[in-house]
Motif scaffolding. Sequence first.
Motif, short mmCIF file in Angstrom:
data_model
loop_
_atom_site.label_atom_id
_atom_site.label_comp_id
_atom_site.label_asym_id
_atom_site.label_seq_id
_atom_site.Cartn_x
_atom_site.Cartn_y
_atom_site.Cartn_z
N ASN A 89 0.87 -1.17 0.00
CA ASN A 89 0.00 0.00 0.00
C ASN A 89 0.91 1.23 0.00
OD1 ASN A 89 -1.73 2.06 0.66
ND2 ASN A 89 -2.04 1.39 2.76
N PHE A 90 0.98 1.95 -1.11
CA PHE A 90 1.94 3.03 -1.26
C PHE A 90 1.41 4.31 -0.64
CE2 PHE A 90 2.72 0.07 -4.76
CZ PHE A 90 4.03 -0.27 -4.48
N LEU A 91 1.33 4.34 0.68
CA LEU A 91 0.93 5.52 1.43
C LEU A 91 2.13 6.04 2.21
CD1 LEU A 91 -2.52 4.35 2.84
CD2 LEU A 91 -2.13 5.92 0.96
N ILE A 132 8.79 -7.13 10.72
CA ILE A 132 7.65 -6.37 11.24
C ILE A 132 6.88 -5.82 10.06
CG2 ILE A 132 6.91 -4.52 12.78
CD1 ILE A 132 8.50 -6.74 14.13
N LYS A 133 5.58 -6.08 10.06
CA LYS A 133 4.73 -5.63 8.97
C LYS A 133 3.73 -4.60 9.50
CE LYS A 133 5.20 -10.07 6.61
NZ LYS A 133 4.52 -11.29 6.10
N PHE A 134 3.50 -3.56 8.71
CA PHE A 134 2.62 -2.47 9.11
C PHE A 134 1.46 -2.33 8.12
CE2 PHE A 134 6.80 -1.36 10.76
CZ PHE A 134 6.52 -0.95 12.06
N TRP A 135 0.30 -1.97 8.66
CA TRP A 135 -0.87 -1.65 7.85
C TRP A 135 -1.48 -0.33 8.34
CZ3 TRP A 135 0.37 -6.42 9.54
CH2 TRP A 135 0.41 -7.48 8.61
N ASP A 136 -2.04 0.43 7.41
CA ASP A 136 -2.97 1.48 7.77
C ASP A 136 -4.30 0.81 8.08
OD1 ASP A 136 -5.13 3.49 7.34
OD2 ASP A 136 -3.46 4.80 6.88
N MET A 137 -4.94 1.18 9.20
CA MET A 137 -6.16 0.50 9.61
C MET A 137 -7.26 0.56 8.54
SD MET A 137 -6.58 1.54 13.61
CE MET A 137 -5.41 0.99 14.87
N ASP A 138 -7.24 1.60 7.72
CA ASP A 138 -8.29 1.78 6.73
C ASP A 138 -7.95 1.14 5.39
OD1 ASP A 138 -9.88 3.28 8.48
OD2 ASP A 138 -8.74 5.08 8.05
N LEU A 191 -0.77 -4.25 2.61
CA LEU A 191 0.41 -4.05 3.44
C LEU A 191 1.00 -2.68 3.16
CD1 LEU A 191 2.17 -5.61 5.49
CD2 LEU A 191 3.60 -6.33 3.58
N LEU A 192 1.27 -1.92 4.22
CA LEU A 192 1.81 -0.57 4.07
C LEU A 192 3.33 -0.56 4.01
CD1 LEU A 192 1.46 2.53 4.08
CD2 LEU A 192 1.36 2.42 6.57
N PHE A 193 3.96 -1.35 4.90
CA PHE A 193 5.42 -1.32 4.99
C PHE A 193 5.89 -2.57 5.72
CE2 PHE A 193 9.47 -0.04 6.94
CZ PHE A 193 10.14 0.47 5.83
N SER A 194 7.09 -3.00 5.41
CA SER A 194 7.68 -4.15 6.08
C SER A 194 9.15 -3.89 6.31
CB SER A 194 7.49 -5.42 5.23
OG SER A 194 8.09 -6.54 5.86
N THR A 195 9.67 -4.30 7.46
CA THR A 195 11.09 -4.13 7.77
C THR A 195 11.57 -5.31 8.60
OG1 THR A 195 12.73 -2.72 8.87
CG2 THR A 195 10.54 -2.78 9.83
N ASN A 196 12.82 -5.68 8.40
CA ASN A 196 13.41 -6.74 9.23
C ASN A 196 14.21 -6.19 10.39
OD1 ASN A 196 15.70 -5.73 8.04
ND2 ASN A 196 16.40 -7.66 7.15
#
Length: 1116
Positions: free
Chosen positions: A310-312, A597-603, A607-612
């Motif tokens: 998700n390119f936010l 670690i994976k991140f999402w915007d609740m809305d 997938l918004l972003f992922s980092t190791n």
Amino acid sequence: MATSGLSKELVFLILQFLNEENYKQTVHRLESESGFFCNVKYIEELVAKGDWDVLENYLAGFISVNDSRYSVKMLFEIRKQRYIEALDSQDRVKALDILNKDLKAFKSVNGELFKEMTHLLTIANIRDNPQLSKYTDNKTARAVLIDELKKLIEQNPDLRDKRQFPCLKNSRLRLLVNQSLNWQHQLCRNPKPNPEIATLLEDHICGPPQAAQAPAPVANQLMGSMLRASYLQQPLQPPETPVFVASSRGQGSMNPPPSLTLVRAAHNVNTTRVDSETFLRRSRHFGTSEEIKNLPTSSVTRPSQGHIFNFLPTDDLPKNVISAINQGSEVKTMDFHPEHQTLLLVGTNTGDISIWEISSRLRIAHRNFSLWNISLCSMALQGSLTNEHPVLVNRVTWSPDGLLLGVAYSKHIVHIYSYHAGHKLQNHLEIEAHVGYVSDIAFTVRYQKLIIITCGEDKTVKVWDAVTGVNQYIFEGHNAPVSSICPHSKDNIQACDSFIFSTATDGKIKTWLYDEPVSKIDYETPGYTWTKMAYSTDGSRFFSSGASQDRDAYLVEWIESEGAVKRTYHGLGKQYAGTVQFDTANRFLAAGDEFSIKFWDMDNKLLLFSTNADGGLPASPCIRFSKDGTLLAVSTSDNGVKILGNPAGLRLIKSVDQNHLESIRLASANAFKASTVAANSVPCSSSAGTNIGFPDRSKLFPAMAAVNQDNQNTPDIKGRNTDVVEFPIVWMAKEITEPSQLRSLRLPDNLLPVKVIRLIYTHSGSGILALACNAVHKLWKWQKSEQNTTAQATADVAPQLWQPASGILMTNDIRDANMENIVPCLALSKNNSYVLSASGGKVSLFNLATFKTMTSFMCPPPAVACLVFHPEDNNIIAVGMSDSSILLYNVRIDLVLEKLSGHENCVTGLAFAIDKKILVSSGVDAQLCVWSTDTWEKLTSKFLKLPSKGASNPLAETRVHFNPNQTHFMVVHETQIAVYDPLNLDSCMQWVPRPAVGSIADAVYSCDGESIFVCTDDGSVSILTANHLKLKCRISYAAYMLSKCGAIKVCPNAIAAHPSDPSQLALGLSDGGVYVLEPLELDKQWGSDPINETSPDLSTNVPNPDQTQVALCVVD
């Protein structure tokens, strides 16, 4: 403006985007220029502010004088109000200009009305006109105009289809761009696993693979290497049955072996070639979710793509590693302190708990597992301790106020500790809560009482009193061990009562009301197992994670009222050891999955972003957000914790580290000295287990070991940290250094900016009165509105600089003043009707409603230096004079009732304590006197003890303030804050600021008497605990000032406390500005009280030469 339907919708999407990005002026300009949406609220704002030119320009996009009669009426009413206001302010030139340019257009519509309006130019006061006789002021008239315009807008056919903005999902334009990018990425010939989108101005194309990379006919690089290593030649082994270690909010610790995940992913892949089209068409669904079964095209995953992103914007994500700590054993669960966000509570697989200060990486508290009173434990519990299974910590959590912490263990027990930051960890409650393991523990408040909720292997949920440990409720109904609980409260529940969500290992979620033994709502989640739950930060959204029966992990948002899945988030892998670890903060979700670690915007489900996190993470790391979401703690494979942060988190870590590392070192040195003495009197165990892996700990801190019960015979545990020395706990005050950490408002001011020297709130709390050094008073008032229903002073809504219709200012008489030795003074009557003030000249009595001077008296010399109303009679005032006398004066009859003599210099401070029948006074020479209000005789006198070192002004202004219950009074001097017993003038304690902050400018008690607000020359505000004068919060100059002032030094000269809000304060600055400061709504207060009265104090105790008692001298 003619346009197609799709073009019009694009304009709405652009408007939404601009509004979300806070381009407010651009939004309104586009609204008007396009003519698609008439923003009624914006019109109301412009009318309320009287911004008539901007209002007419905005409305020009929608209506004109040639449109319907409703449009004509709207424009006429606006221009009429503008005309009347110009006449009321006696600006005849402006009024004539409005009449000729704006109102003349309506002459042809109603000539008689135009004549009447022209006639108003000849009237001195518009209220002499019968139709305007009830005209009060501009503010009231504008409110009436707003109501009239709203009615006309609703009736106006020209605006019928322009009043409502279409219902759009959040960030709709971003989502469309995101879907386009995803589709472009799918069409790339060589799609990369983690594409970098550098521009939107051109189509996205992944570059060709580097020469060093092997051709990739396989799904991804990991799978290719796996095939080359012939993993598929090995038979697929089923995973071992996991040992359940539960925790709420995604803090379970069942991590799948990485090899099994890869083998499972490659099970149907040919060893020589992968059919990418087969992978492209393959979809994975969780349970019965229709959302997953019917994925849109934009969310299809290509073989080498990994996850659709998700390119936010990701600037607010805590994604960069900024610190790390070495716990020494596997981390199972963590929780950040609710107030002090650099304190991290950690629980491990060896039963240990620790509290870390992450900025300095110091462990400030530590406990091993042990039973506090084994004789009270059941035989089942005692027997479980003898088996081969170790005691694990399943869950740790702080209470909402941070004063208690709870620990749920894998064997029957819950421990509750009390913790006052700056002091030791103390045993509070030991509860044998469940038969078997305790899965989860949570604190919540019900009917203003703190309670504890637990769940466990015995399939029950239990509620306990947090003070006594008494069991209050037992909820039974689950058919499997309960793995997670989530307490919450909803306004639509009867009596605003609380309820509890609980989930069992079979995936069933139940809802319990406290007074109902039977679950009220059951969520059917067929196929879901090992479910964990959490609410969003604001408590409005409910999430859960888990795994389906075929080990697919899921993370979903629920519709609570329906028990249905609202949104399923994409991007999780297989889970072979329980559920994914997840947490929530602000608008983000984070999960530990696939060694990252994976991140999402609740809305947004993508997938918004992922980092190791620079590597070293386990397959399913334990994670935890700080309460404001600026920090994220992540467990590592080497028994440590990494701290990730966003820019605000990095600034927080740096500010805490710089301000407190030196104090920690000093305190540890003092503790070392103290422990050397204590070693002679406190015996320590000489067994090999006493050290428990810490180098020479028994020699360094014997007294502390005895207090914290660390001298147990526990065997050395493999992997325990041997590099950490535990430092004595040092209180760390909350530091507010950024505007985002508080709410601040500079009050609007169109008068001459002149240094503010006195500042008070009105007794109702709806206004602020300031006295400037030019003898002019300024009054701000907050009015009742939709944004401020209480009409109380607030930093969220700007007040109005109050001026009567006459336009006069409240100005003191300074004709006879000696301008070199002015001590201004200000007092407000209890009924908020009258103000007494002096600026070196006569005392003036003003009517606060009209600003008129009622009377003036006491012409200098001698000059008036301070004054205060008598608490029981507004007609009587006490006046401190420059000739060292004190006068009791009756204003109504213009008579001096008493003259008190006893000071040796100018009297600058006065305070009544009517319950004790005394008056306390102070002089510029720091002399304190106590007077009887019955006889007006001096009872006692004493001089404030001034520091021997440093150049202090021998004639500095000294002021006195009683605390609300009048048990003590505070002396404010440029060198110190001192608290005294009023009856015998015994000094109780004093606070001296550190040299770097400069002198004290002013100080005041909060309305509840729990805090003292102090402003200093460096521009900062220090907030002290009133009971012990401990610094609990410091607000830096940069946190509330709007901009830098270059070479001009701006600092606060006056401070005031709100009369009913204990956390609100106001500052008067040297540049004439007045600021209102409040903590964030989530914080509710300025830090917390660092004092635990039963704990040793780290402050310096110094003897007071004036008495036999010991006075506490706290040096900041």
